[in-house]
Design a protein around this motif. Structure first.
Motif, PDB file in Angstrom:
ATOM      1  N   SER A 142       0.826  -1.209   0.000  1.00 59.00           N
ATOM      2  CA  SER A 142       0.000   0.000   0.000  1.00 59.00           C
ATOM      3  C   SER A 142       0.859   1.257   0.000  1.00 59.00           C
ATOM      4  O   SER A 142       0.607   2.203  -0.759  1.00 59.00           O
ATOM      5  CB  SER A 142      -0.928  -0.017   1.218  1.00 59.00           C
ATOM      6  N   ARG A 143       1.890   1.270   0.854  1.00 51.66           N
ATOM      7  CA  ARG A 143       2.753   2.444   0.947  1.00 51.66           C
ATOM      8  C   ARG A 143       3.558   2.642  -0.340  1.00 51.66           C
ATOM      9  O   ARG A 143       3.760   3.774  -0.791  1.00 51.66           O
ATOM     10  CB  ARG A 143       3.703   2.285   2.133  1.00 51.66           C
ATOM     11  N   VAL A 144       4.023   1.542  -0.922  1.00 51.75           N
ATOM     12  CA  VAL A 144       4.791   1.648  -2.173  1.00 51.75           C
ATOM     13  C   VAL A 144       3.908   2.175  -3.295  1.00 51.75           C
ATOM     14  O   VAL A 144       4.311   3.055  -4.071  1.00 51.75           O
ATOM     15  CB  VAL A 144       5.412   0.294  -2.549  1.00 51.75           C
ATOM     16  N   ASN A 145       2.678   1.656  -3.401  1.00 51.60           N
ATOM     17  CA  ASN A 145       1.764   2.126  -4.440  1.00 51.60           C
ATOM     18  C   ASN A 145       1.465   3.616  -4.280  1.00 51.60           C
ATOM     19  O   ASN A 145       1.371   4.361  -5.259  1.00 51.60           O
ATOM     20  CB  ASN A 145       0.461   1.329  -4.405  1.00 51.60           C
ATOM     21  N   LYS A 146       1.319   4.052  -3.037  1.00 55.70           N
ATOM     22  CA  LYS A 146       1.086   5.476  -2.782  1.00 55.70           C
ATOM     23  C   LYS A 146       2.294   6.299  -3.223  1.00 55.70           C
ATOM     24  O   LYS A 146       2.137   7.360  -3.855  1.00 55.70           O
ATOM     25  CB  LYS A 146       0.812   5.687  -1.292  1.00 55.70           C
ATOM     26  N   ALA A 147       3.486   5.813  -2.913  1.00 52.14           N
ATOM     27  CA  ALA A 147       4.708   6.514  -3.318  1.00 52.14           C
ATOM     28  C   ALA A 147       4.846   6.559  -4.835  1.00 52.14           C
ATOM     29  O   ALA A 147       5.288   7.568  -5.397  1.00 52.14           O
ATOM     30  CB  ALA A 147       5.929   5.828  -2.692  1.00 52.14           C
ATOM     31  N   VAL A 148       4.458   5.466  -5.497  1.00 48.39           N
ATOM     32  CA  VAL A 148       4.546   5.402  -6.959  1.00 48.39           C
ATOM     33  C   VAL A 148       3.725   6.515  -7.606  1.00 48.39           C
ATOM     34  O   VAL A 148       4.151   7.133  -8.589  1.00 48.39           O
ATOM     35  CB  VAL A 148       4.083   4.013  -7.456  1.00 48.39           C
ATOM     36  N   TYR A 149       2.544   6.794  -7.059  1.00 53.47           N
ATOM     37  CA  TYR A 149       1.677   7.815  -7.638  1.00 53.47           C
ATOM     38  C   TYR A 149       2.090   9.234  -7.241  1.00 53.47           C
ATOM     39  O   TYR A 149       1.762  10.194  -7.933  1.00 53.47           O
ATOM     40  CB  TYR A 149       0.227   7.569  -7.212  1.00 53.47           C
ATOM     41  N   GLN A 150       2.826   9.365  -6.141  1.00 53.57           N
ATOM     42  CA  GLN A 150       3.168  10.698  -5.653  1.00 53.57           C
ATOM     43  C   GLN A 150       4.548  11.173  -6.085  1.00 53.57           C
ATOM     44  O   GLN A 150       4.775  12.375  -6.201  1.00 53.57           O
ATOM     45  CB  GLN A 150       3.092  10.724  -4.121  1.00 53.57           C
ATOM     46  N   ILE A 151       5.484  10.240  -6.313  1.00 53.14           N
ATOM     47  CA  ILE A 151       6.873  10.606  -6.579  1.00 53.14           C
ATOM     48  C   ILE A 151       7.194  10.413  -8.057  1.00 53.14           C
ATOM     49  O   ILE A 151       6.964   9.338  -8.608  1.00 53.14           O
ATOM     50  CB  ILE A 151       7.828   9.764  -5.708  1.00 53.14           C
ATOM     51  N   ARG A 152       7.742  11.441  -8.675  1.00 55.05           N
ATOM     52  CA  ARG A 152       8.011  11.404 -10.104  1.00 55.05           C
ATOM     53  C   ARG A 152       9.497  11.264 -10.426  1.00 55.05           C
ATOM     54  O   ARG A 152       9.878  11.184 -11.579  1.00 55.05           O
ATOM     55  CB  ARG A 152       7.466  12.689 -10.765  1.00 55.05           C
ATOM     56  N   SER A 153      10.337  11.255  -9.395  1.00 52.98           N
ATOM     57  CA  SER A 153      11.775  11.094  -9.593  1.00 52.98           C
ATOM     58  C   SER A 153      12.188   9.676  -9.241  1.00 52.98           C
ATOM     59  O   SER A 153      11.831   9.167  -8.178  1.00 52.98           O
ATOM     60  CB  SER A 153      12.542  12.095  -8.718  1.00 52.98           C
ATOM     61  N   ARG A 154      12.964   9.037 -10.129  1.00 54.51           N
ATOM     62  CA  ARG A 154      13.382   7.660  -9.872  1.00 54.51           C
ATOM     63  C   ARG A 154      14.265   7.576  -8.636  1.00 54.51           C
ATOM     64  O   ARG A 154      14.109   6.677  -7.804  1.00 54.51           O
ATOM     65  CB  ARG A 154      14.133   7.092 -11.078  1.00 54.51           C
ATOM     66  N   ASP A 155      15.191   8.513  -8.484  1.00 56.62           N
ATOM     67  CA  ASP A 155      16.081   8.497  -7.325  1.00 56.62           C
ATOM     68  C   ASP A 155      15.288   8.659  -6.028  1.00 56.62           C
ATOM     69  O   ASP A 155      15.530   7.950  -5.044  1.00 56.62           O
ATOM     70  CB  ASP A 155      17.130   9.601  -7.439  1.00 56.62           C
ATOM     71  N   ASP A 156      14.341   9.585  -6.042  1.00 58.57           N
ATOM     72  CA  ASP A 156      13.530   9.804  -4.830  1.00 58.57           C
ATOM     73  C   ASP A 156      12.664   8.587  -4.525  1.00 58.57           C
ATOM     74  O   ASP A 156      12.479   8.214  -3.359  1.00 58.57           O
ATOM     75  CB  ASP A 156      12.647  11.044  -5.005  1.00 58.57           C
ATOM     76  N   LEU A 157      12.134   7.948  -5.579  1.00 56.33           N
ATOM     77  CA  LEU A 157      11.267   6.790  -5.368  1.00 56.33           C
ATOM     78  C   LEU A 157      12.052   5.608  -4.806  1.00 56.33           C
ATOM     79  O   LEU A 157      11.591   4.932  -3.884  1.00 56.33           O
ATOM     80  CB  LEU A 157      10.592   6.391  -6.684  1.00 56.33           C
ATOM     81  N   THR A 158      13.249   5.336  -5.327  1.00 59.08           N
ATOM     82  CA  THR A 158      14.032   4.210  -4.822  1.00 59.08           C
ATOM     83  C   THR A 158      14.435   4.426  -3.364  1.00 59.08           C
ATOM     84  O   THR A 158      14.413   3.490  -2.560  1.00 59.08           O
ATOM     85  CB  THR A 158      15.288   3.987  -5.687  1.00 59.08           C
ATOM     86  N   LYS A 159      14.779   5.659  -3.014  1.00 55.77           N
ATOM     87  CA  LYS A 159      15.121   5.946  -1.606  1.00 55.77           C
ATOM     88  C   LYS A 159      13.905   5.739  -0.703  1.00 55.77           C
ATOM     89  O   LYS A 159      14.013   5.169   0.387  1.00 55.77           O
ATOM     90  CB  LYS A 159      15.625   7.389  -1.484  1.00 55.77           C
ATOM     91  N   GLU A 160      12.732   6.190  -1.164  1.00 57.73           N
ATOM     92  CA  GLU A 160      11.525   6.055  -0.356  1.00 57.73           C
ATOM     93  C   GLU A 160      11.126   4.592  -0.198  1.00 57.73           C
ATOM     94  O   GLU A 160      10.695   4.169   0.884  1.00 57.73           O
ATOM     95  CB  GLU A 160      10.384   6.841  -1.000  1.00 57.73           C
TER      96      GLU A 160
END
Length: 422
Positions: A142-160
């Motif tokens: 659930s948290r990853v899916n939320k991050a996927v829709y909110q974060i548009r930077s690959r570097d920021d998404l992998t860190k999150e």
């Protein structure tokens, strides 16, 4: 098979217990003659249940129970003793013992009861583990899916994602390894560790050379080391994993358009962490990430195309040749200053007025499609496009070329009228 560690300071009782329990299907038994030996065995390999006597020298059953629960809170444990004092029973149950059984009476009957309790304790542990693991992984999803829709930077998404794996998934360490787009060599782009790993050496397990990561990148599939105490690691590496508290290690592939681009690697302090259902959940999580990376790649490609288009339009605007940019219906989206001069509409905003290329008298939409398909130049006369008129060919002045391209899912045409420079 249910693996049992039987602890007792009396060799005869160890032999008797091993004999009766191993006569039954689905049981394997190892023995230890005291609490210290039992702890040493538990460091080397997991047991589904520990069965211990109470009255032993140096470390009694309650003390052993307390130490085992400190190291592994969910380890099933049964006190099996001839002592029946009420205060011992209460303390054992308060410390987390699953059952308290008293020795005595018919040996066959008491070991039948012990076998039954062992099954119940391990089944209960398995059910609790599955519920707990699934709850953690669903929360992680659930948290990853939320991050996927909110974060548009690959570097920021992998860190999150690494942070979420630690905070929500309960993992001890997490890393994302990506293949370099030019060299195709693996490199760690993000990682995180739990607070209780501070001071421990974790670098080898957060590198592209960690065992599960290497297998995933090599084989393009998930790889799980279910128990690092039993997995055939190189000796020093496996020992370091266990010292750091990493008992399960797993890696899952990350893809874009079915092409492998990297891996998500996770380390847990629980042996045999991943069941089949849990592996499927992790694959769903990495598929969500892969989709996000694919969309990001498409966005970057669109931006690059838009940048190239803007650069092209800037160069075209200053050119003395006439250029029109039209859509599939022939509507003029852009015309440079030379094109506006030819149509006597130098100040017209073609796009806002929805002018069609046919209205210029130069050529029709059908001509545009035909020329784009042929990808070649034909002459144009003062009377317009008249390539089939022999007398017109002798009067040709500029040349005409049409090239098609796609942008943002739509087709466009670039019409180029070259001026006669002779």
């Amino acid at each position: 098979m249910i693996s049992i560690l039987l602890v007792d300071d009396e060799p005869v009782l160890l032999d008797l217990g091993s004999f009766y329990l191993t006569q039954r299907e689905h049981f394997t038994v190892d023995t230890a003659s005291n609490g210290k030996e039992a702890l040493e065995r538990l460091e080397k390999r997991p047991y589904q249940i520990v069965v211990s006597d109470y009255d032993m020298p140096y470390m009694n059953g309650i003390e052993l129970l307390r130490e085992v629960k400190q190291r592994s809170p969910n380890q099933p444990f049964i006190i099996f003793t001839g002592k029946g004092r009420e205060e011992v029973v209460i303390e054992a149950l308060n410390l987390g013992a699953d059952f308290y059984l008293q020795k005595g009476g018919d040996a066959k009957a008491q070991y039948t009861e012990l076998a039954h309790k062992c099954r119940r304790a391990t089944e209960r542990r398995q059910a609790q583990d599955q519920i707990r693991h699934l709850a953690r992984l669903y929360s992680l999803l659930s948290r990853v899916n939320k991050a996927v829709y909110q974060i548009r930077s690959r570097d920021d998404l992998t860190k999150e994602v690494c942070h979420i794996a630690i905070e929500q998934g309960g993992f001890k360490a997490a890393s994302v390894c990506m293949l370099h787009p030019v060299t195709n060599l693996p490199e760690i782009v993000a990682y995180d560790t739990s607070p209780d790993t501070l001071g421990k050496t974790t670098e080898p397990f957060l590198s592209p050379d960690s065992v599960p990561t290497l297998h995933t990148l090599k084989e393009d599939r998930f790889h799980v080391c279910s128990d690092n105490r039993r997995y055939p690691h190189e000796e020093s590496y496996g020992r370091a994993l266990c010292t750091a508290g990493f008992l399960t290690s797993a890696s899952f592939p990350l893809k874009v358009s079915d092409g492998l681009i990297g891996a998500l690697t996770l380390h847990s302090d629980e042996a045999d962490f991943f069941s089949e259902e849990e592996v499927l959940l992790m694959m769903e999580i990495t598929e969500s990430l892969s989709l996000a990376f694919e969309l990001m790649a498409q966005e970057r490609e669109k931006e690059q195309v838009a940048d190239r288009l803007n650069m092209m339009l800037s160069a075209i605007e200053s050119d003395n040749d006439a250029f029109f940019l039209i859509d599939i219906k022939g509507t003029i989206q852009y015309a440079n200053h030379a094109a506006r001069r030819i149509t006597s509409d130098e100040c017209t905003d073609f796009k806002s007025h929805h002018y069609n290329i046919s209205s210029t008298g130069l050529l029709t939409v059908e001509d545009i499609h035909r020329l784009a398909a042929k990808r070649k130049e034909i002459p144009i006369t003062d009377d317009g496009l008249n390539a089939n008129n022999p007398s017109a060919r002798s009067q040709e002045q500029p040349g005409l070329s049409v090239r098609s391209f796609e942008h943002d899912g739509s087709q466009f045409f670039l019409v180029h009228l070259r001026q006669d420079r002779s």
